[in-house]
Design a protein around this motif. Sequence first.
Motif, short mmCIF file in Angstrom:
data_model
loop_
_atom_site.label_atom_id
_atom_site.label_comp_id
_atom_site.label_asym_id
_atom_site.label_seq_id
_atom_site.Cartn_x
_atom_site.Cartn_y
_atom_site.Cartn_z
N TYR A 62 0.83 -1.21 0.00
CA TYR A 62 0.00 0.00 0.00
C TYR A 62 0.86 1.26 0.00
O TYR A 62 0.56 2.24 -0.67
CB TYR A 62 -0.90 -0.03 1.23
N ALA A 63 1.96 1.22 0.77
CA ALA A 63 2.80 2.41 0.91
C ALA A 63 3.52 2.77 -0.39
O ALA A 63 4.00 3.91 -0.54
CB ALA A 63 3.83 2.18 2.01
N LYS A 64 3.62 1.83 -1.33
CA LYS A 64 4.35 2.09 -2.57
C LYS A 64 3.52 2.89 -3.59
O LYS A 64 4.07 3.37 -4.58
CB LYS A 64 4.79 0.77 -3.20
N ALA A 65 2.21 3.00 -3.35
CA ALA A 65 1.37 3.78 -4.27
C ALA A 65 1.71 5.26 -4.14
O ALA A 65 1.68 5.83 -3.05
CB ALA A 65 -0.10 3.53 -3.95
N ASP A 66 2.03 5.91 -5.24
CA ASP A 66 2.51 7.29 -5.22
C ASP A 66 1.52 8.26 -4.57
O ASP A 66 1.91 9.20 -3.88
CB ASP A 66 2.81 7.77 -6.64
N HIS A 67 0.22 8.03 -4.78
CA HIS A 67 -0.75 8.99 -4.26
C HIS A 67 -0.93 8.88 -2.76
O HIS A 67 -1.67 9.67 -2.16
CB HIS A 67 -2.10 8.81 -4.97
N HIS A 68 -0.27 7.91 -2.10
CA HIS A 68 -0.35 7.81 -0.66
C HIS A 68 0.82 8.49 0.06
O HIS A 68 0.87 8.52 1.27
CB HIS A 68 -0.39 6.33 -0.25
N VAL A 69 1.75 9.04 -0.67
CA VAL A 69 2.92 9.65 -0.04
C VAL A 69 2.52 10.92 0.71
O VAL A 69 1.80 11.76 0.20
CB VAL A 69 3.98 9.98 -1.11
N ALA A 70 3.02 11.04 1.95
CA ALA A 70 2.84 12.26 2.75
C ALA A 70 1.39 12.69 2.86
O ALA A 70 1.06 13.86 2.69
CB ALA A 70 3.71 13.39 2.19
N ALA A 71 0.50 11.74 3.15
CA ALA A 71 -0.93 12.04 3.14
C ALA A 71 -1.54 12.18 4.52
O ALA A 71 -2.54 12.89 4.68
CB ALA A 71 -1.68 10.96 2.36
N TYR A 72 -0.99 11.52 5.52
CA TYR A 72 -1.72 11.35 6.79
C TYR A 72 -1.16 12.23 7.91
O TYR A 72 0.05 12.29 8.12
CB TYR A 72 -1.68 9.88 7.21
N GLN A 73 -2.09 12.86 8.64
CA GLN A 73 -1.69 13.68 9.80
C GLN A 73 -1.52 12.84 11.07
O GLN A 73 -0.78 13.22 11.97
CB GLN A 73 -2.72 14.78 10.07
#
Length: 229
Positions: free
Chosen positions: A88-99
């Motif tokens: 899941y973490a390798k998907a580009d759109h998930h980078v730096a998303a969560y507070q």
Amino acid sequence: MKVSTDSLLLGAWLALPAKPEPITMLDIGCGSGLLSLMLAQRSAKSCMQYHIDAVEIDSMAAMQAGQNVQASPWAPQIKVIQADILTYAKADHHVAAYQLLVCNPPYFENSLKSEESRRAQARHTDTLPLHSLLQVSAHLAAPDASLALVLPAAVAGAFQTNAGQFGWHLQRCCQISENADKPVKLSLMQFSRLPVSVSPECTSLLIRDTDGQYSQTYRHLLADFYLKF
């Protein structure tokens, strides 16, 4: 899956983000969805706009989490995702998303495996080593994010040291003991991506008093989640 005291303590104790809304949160290895539901309940009570992604590798556990979420008042705000967090973490759109990232990780290392494979997977670090958890969480975290988790006291110190290597700074901690006669067994820990300018806020909590009853501190912490309190 059984309700875990570890998750209950973590979900009630951790600090929610204090920043402009909406807040995006990630539950790593959500199991039955307990932590996600606690975060949703607390966020709704604070009138906070939020979204929670709950990622679980086991298909049966993810199904149960989905059922629990759908049966709750907070279903629109929680998305259960059946996936390996490492993939899941390798998907580009998930980078730096969560507070806010939360995890009750598998932490039984070098011990006998349960014969029941799903229970073993939930309890052992084979599928999510702690250094991989730090790496993944750093990859998925927003620049001002925090990471909250619960660990056995015996490994908490080493984990804190390793966390610093991935840019995580200890912000808060709480040492959990069953009672005053027992040693500390769990550490609740919350890390920040931003450097911490003061010493971490560290407290302690006894689950039970000397008479064997739940302590007032424990009751107060979990009052919103236990009907009997």
